[in-house]
Design a protein around this motif. Structure first.
Motif, short mmCIF file in Angstrom:
data_model
loop_
_atom_site.label_atom_id
_atom_site.label_comp_id
_atom_site.label_asym_id
_atom_site.label_seq_id
_atom_site.Cartn_x
_atom_site.Cartn_y
_atom_site.Cartn_z
N THR A 188 -8.02 -2.94 -1.32
CA THR A 188 -8.26 -2.02 -2.34
C THR A 188 -9.47 -2.73 -3.06
O THR A 188 -10.00 -2.07 -3.95
N ASP A 224 1.62 2.17 -3.32
CA ASP A 224 0.32 2.00 -4.14
C ASP A 224 0.03 1.05 -5.01
O ASP A 224 -0.47 1.03 -6.15
N ARG A 225 0.36 -0.07 -4.42
CA ARG A 225 0.17 -1.40 -5.03
C ARG A 225 -1.30 -1.94 -4.43
O ARG A 225 -1.57 -1.59 -3.37
N PRO A 226 -1.94 -2.76 -5.36
CA PRO A 226 -3.20 -3.35 -4.71
C PRO A 226 -3.12 -4.33 -3.55
O PRO A 226 -2.04 -5.06 -3.60
N VAL A 227 -4.29 -4.47 -2.81
CA VAL A 227 -4.26 -5.62 -1.92
C VAL A 227 -5.66 -6.08 -2.04
O VAL A 227 -6.71 -5.49 -1.87
N GLY A 247 1.70 -6.27 -5.98
CA GLY A 247 0.57 -6.42 -4.62
C GLY A 247 0.49 -7.52 -3.94
O GLY A 247 1.42 -8.37 -3.89
N ARG A 279 0.80 -1.39 -0.05
CA ARG A 279 -0.01 0.08 0.03
C ARG A 279 0.76 1.21 0.14
O ARG A 279 0.64 2.27 -0.68
N LYS A 280 1.92 1.16 0.80
CA LYS A 280 2.83 2.58 0.63
C LYS A 280 3.54 2.52 -0.69
O LYS A 280 4.11 3.73 -0.96
N TRP A 303 0.95 0.25 9.90
CA TRP A 303 0.77 1.21 9.00
C TRP A 303 0.64 2.82 9.74
O TRP A 303 1.04 3.67 9.26
N GLY A 308 -8.10 2.06 3.76
CA GLY A 308 -7.46 2.11 2.16
C GLY A 308 -6.33 0.95 2.17
O GLY A 308 -5.55 0.96 1.28
N LEU A 309 -6.28 -0.06 3.17
CA LEU A 309 -5.42 -1.18 3.14
C LEU A 309 -5.87 -2.18 2.35
O LEU A 309 -4.98 -3.15 2.16
#
Length: 320
Positions: free
Chosen positions: A100, A70-73, A231, A67-68, A313, A97-98
């Motif tokens: 997605t 900006d990749r998906p989870v 991700g 997430r840092k 986070w 937002g952790l």
């Protein structure tokens, strides 16, 4: 009787110094019992640095790292996760937002919707099966089959149910994963096998609508998987359907030329079963990436993982 063999002598066996031998376990990796009144962060730091405890914290780091960057989870889950009371943790991760995107099966629609409508779900199957009343709840069938008809018009099944719950007059809709995903614009796809869910036996069921809506969701899920490079994909509580859906989606997007190689997968469940291990943890990460398999009950594992992710986070010190 034959002659007894001579016992082997160990007199000339070669030994070495314990202090020079490489060892897998050290005192630094031992757990530390804590007294009362300690924080969650202190508890997590005190866990043994071995096996599942180590993997749980490593998986939390992978989620935070993704997430840092900006990749998906993507978190895929079966209905059992809702039934044991663990859905609020996914809800919170989604709101932070952790997580997605979410993916699930048809049974999750039933339990999420029933909780939103009346605050209760999960009937006594054995008792209701005797007279054929199992699965015949009127409101459940009407709502979910309406969602199928709405979803078949172009937005998919998960979006449609989320819209109906979010805009409906339901007292517990704030606890609905579907409603909150709709409100946040988080993709939530539903992967239905016809005949597996109670709403398929209702008079309002339409096979064409169910099929079209869930097929749209599969194509949306494939889009999500096509963007999974870097991700994390987490699976919890689906032994057959969702592992198969994930494997087919991954094959399809690679066939179409999407680069999805370096990513992390994880399976959380109370049993180790073939398809989650093979189709989620092992095969997809053979060329790159890493797969985790953590065995335990969802009502324990998911809160622990949630706590670790949030601490890493939000905390001042991201290392645990």
């Amino acid at each position: 009787m034959g002659k007894r063999p001579e016992p082997l002598s160990f007199e000339d066996l070669r030994t070495y110094s314990l202090f020079e031998r490489p060892s897998k376990v050290s005192v630094e990796k031992l757990g530390r019992p804590l007294g009362p009144g300690r924080t969650l962060r202190e508890f997590l730091r005190a866990l043994p640095k071995e096996l599942a405890a180590r993997d749980l914290l490593d998986l939390a780091r992978e989620i935070v790292r993704a997430r840092k960057r900006d990749r998906p989870v993507i978190w895929a889950f079966g209905a059992h996760v809702i039934k044991v009371g663990a859905s609020p943790y996914l809800l919170d991760l989604m709101e932070r937002g952790l997580v997605t995107a979410l993916a699930t099966n048809g049974a999750s629609m039933v339990h999420d919707a029933e909780l939103a409508m009346c605050g209760n779900t999960s009937e006594d199957v054995a008792a209701a099966l005797r007279d054929g009343s199992f699965g015949a709840a009127k409101e459940t069938g009407e709502l979910l089959n309406e969602a199928a008809r709405l979803g078949a018009r172009g937005q998919g099944l998960g979006w449609a149910l989320g819209k109906l719950i979010a805009e409906g007059n339901f007292p517990y809709k704030h606890l609905s994963l579907f409603a909150r995903a709709y409100e946040l614009g988080v993709p939530l796809t539903v992967h239905v096998a016809i005949g597996t869910d109670i709403v398929h036996i209702h008079p309002s069921a339409e096979g064409a609508a169910i099929g079209e809506a869930t097929y749209l969701d599969f194509r949306i899920f494939c889009r999500l998987v096509s963007e999974l490079e870097g991700g994390v994909f987490v699976l919890s509580g689906s032994a057959v359907l969702l592992p198969e859906v994930f494997l087919k989606a991954l094959s399809a997007v690679r066939n179409l030329g999407h680069r999805v190689e370096h990513f992390v997968t994880a399976n959380l469940d109370f049993l180790r079963q073939y398809r989650p291990l093979t189709n989620v943890v092992h095969r997809p990460t053979l060329s790159a990436g890493k797969g985790y398999s953590i065995t335990g009950h969802h009502e324990i594992l998911i809160p622990l993982l949630h706590g670790a992710v949030v601490e890493m986070w939000e905390g001042e010190d991201a290392d645990l």
